[in-house]
Design a protein around this motif. Structure first.
Motif, PDB file in Angstrom:
ATOM      1  N   SER A   1       0.832  -1.193   0.000  1.00 51.53           N
ATOM      2  CA  SER A   1       0.000   0.000   0.000  1.00 51.53           C
ATOM      3  C   SER A   1       0.870   1.248   0.000  1.00 51.53           C
ATOM      4  CB  SER A   1      -0.950   0.007   1.202  1.00 51.53           C
ATOM      5  OG  SER A   1      -0.212  -0.089   2.402  1.00 51.53           O
TER       6      SER A   1
ATOM      7  N   ILE B   1       0.898   5.858   0.421  1.00 49.16           N
ATOM      8  CA  ILE B   1       0.299   7.106   0.870  1.00 49.16           C
ATOM      9  C   ILE B   1       0.627   8.187  -0.156  1.00 49.16           C
ATOM     10  CG2 ILE B   1       0.463   8.971   2.568  1.00 49.16           C
ATOM     11  CD1 ILE B   1      -1.104   6.790   3.728  1.00 49.16           C
TER      12      ILE B   1
ATOM     13  N   HIS C   1      -4.615   7.447   1.640  1.00 48.19           N
ATOM     14  CA  HIS C   1      -4.127   6.073   1.587  1.00 48.19           C
ATOM     15  C   HIS C   1      -4.599   5.397   0.317  1.00 48.19           C
ATOM     16  CE1 HIS C   1      -4.161   1.716   2.947  1.00 48.19           C
ATOM     17  NE2 HIS C   1      -2.900   2.066   2.864  1.00 48.19           N
TER      18      HIS C   1
ATOM     19  N   SER D   1      -4.993  -2.092   3.251  1.00 48.36           N
ATOM     20  CA  SER D   1      -4.138  -2.001   4.425  1.00 48.36           C
ATOM     21  C   SER D   1      -4.772  -2.694   5.611  1.00 48.36           C
ATOM     22  CB  SER D   1      -3.894  -0.533   4.786  1.00 48.36           C
ATOM     23  OG  SER D   1      -3.200  -0.440   6.005  1.00 48.36           O
TER      24      SER D   1
ATOM     25  N   LEU E   1      -4.019   3.640   9.534  1.00 44.94           N
ATOM     26  CA  LEU E   1      -3.926   3.861   8.093  1.00 44.94           C
ATOM     27  C   LEU E   1      -5.160   3.298   7.409  1.00 44.94           C
ATOM     28  CD1 LEU E   1      -0.173   3.125   7.426  1.00 44.94           C
ATOM     29  CD2 LEU E   1      -1.298   5.329   7.678  1.00 44.94           C
TER      30      LEU E   1
END
Length: 205
Positions: A95, A97, A108, A112, A117
């Motif tokens: 994942s 950001i 995000h 996840s 998050l």
């Protein structure tokens, strides 16, 4: 400590309801020096939320660590997440950001299991958080496109000073949370981190 996010910059934001007196919840303005300060290892310390999906995760998680590394683009961060949920340690590293300087938000992208998050995920809708000004070794996230107050605290170490914890509690009190609504991680349930292969948890997967 956690649905796929679409990068919809035009998505209208319903800001979390914050009392007007919460002047201490000032977001960081991202620039060329603040983004590198996010890189490296972080440990989830505590969180509170009145959004039901987040509450379920807060109750289930006993430990969470994550690290940021540079992504393929200037304003992108890769995440490696290590979380113990329902007595099982899980590692995920797929994942990202996205950092948006124009409104000082984090978005995000990708699945996840990381608790706060994953609080950037709401049934497949792009969701955002702001990083609140604090000590450089603290990561206080305020998730801003849900209509329920919420806040999470992470730090560079699994334990924080009394002063830093009191600062976070003051923010929570400002948002109307009681101590009974705050959930804490525990070092007693720590998962092995990268480089700790000799002490690997047999449930790690």
């Amino acid at each position: 400590m956690l649905a796929t996010l679409a990068l919809l910059l035009g998505l209208p934001l319903a800001l979390a309801s914050e009392p007007q007196s919460c002047t201490s919840l000032v977001p960081i303005t991202f620039n060329s020096t603040t983004i590198p300060q996010l890189l490296g290892q972080w440990f989830y310390i505590a969180g509170a939320s009145r959004y039901p999906p987040h509450l379920a995760e807060l109750r289930a998680v006993t430990f969470e660590a994550f690290s940021f590394s540079p992504g393929s683009h200037k304003d992108e961060l890769n995440i490696t997440e290590i979380i113990r949920m329902n007595e099982t340690c899980v590692v995920r590293n797929f994942s990202k950001i996205q950092v948006f300087h124009e409104n000082s938000t984090l978005v995000h992208v990708g699945k996840s299991d990381c608790l706060h998050l994953s609080q950037l995920m709401i049934t497949g809708v792009a969701s955002m958080a702001r990083l609140i000004q604090s000590d450089k070794d603290l990561l206080i996230l305020n998730h801003i496109n849900i209509d329920s107050p919420n806040l999470s605290l992470s730090a560079r170490t699994p334990n924080v000073s009394k002063e830093h914890l009191e600062e976070f509690k003051a923010h929570l009190q400002c948002l109307g949370f009681t101590e009974q609504e705050v959930f804490y991680a525990s070092t007693e349930h720590a998962c092995p981190l990268p480089g700790d292969e000799d002490n690997a948890d047999p449930q790690l997967g």
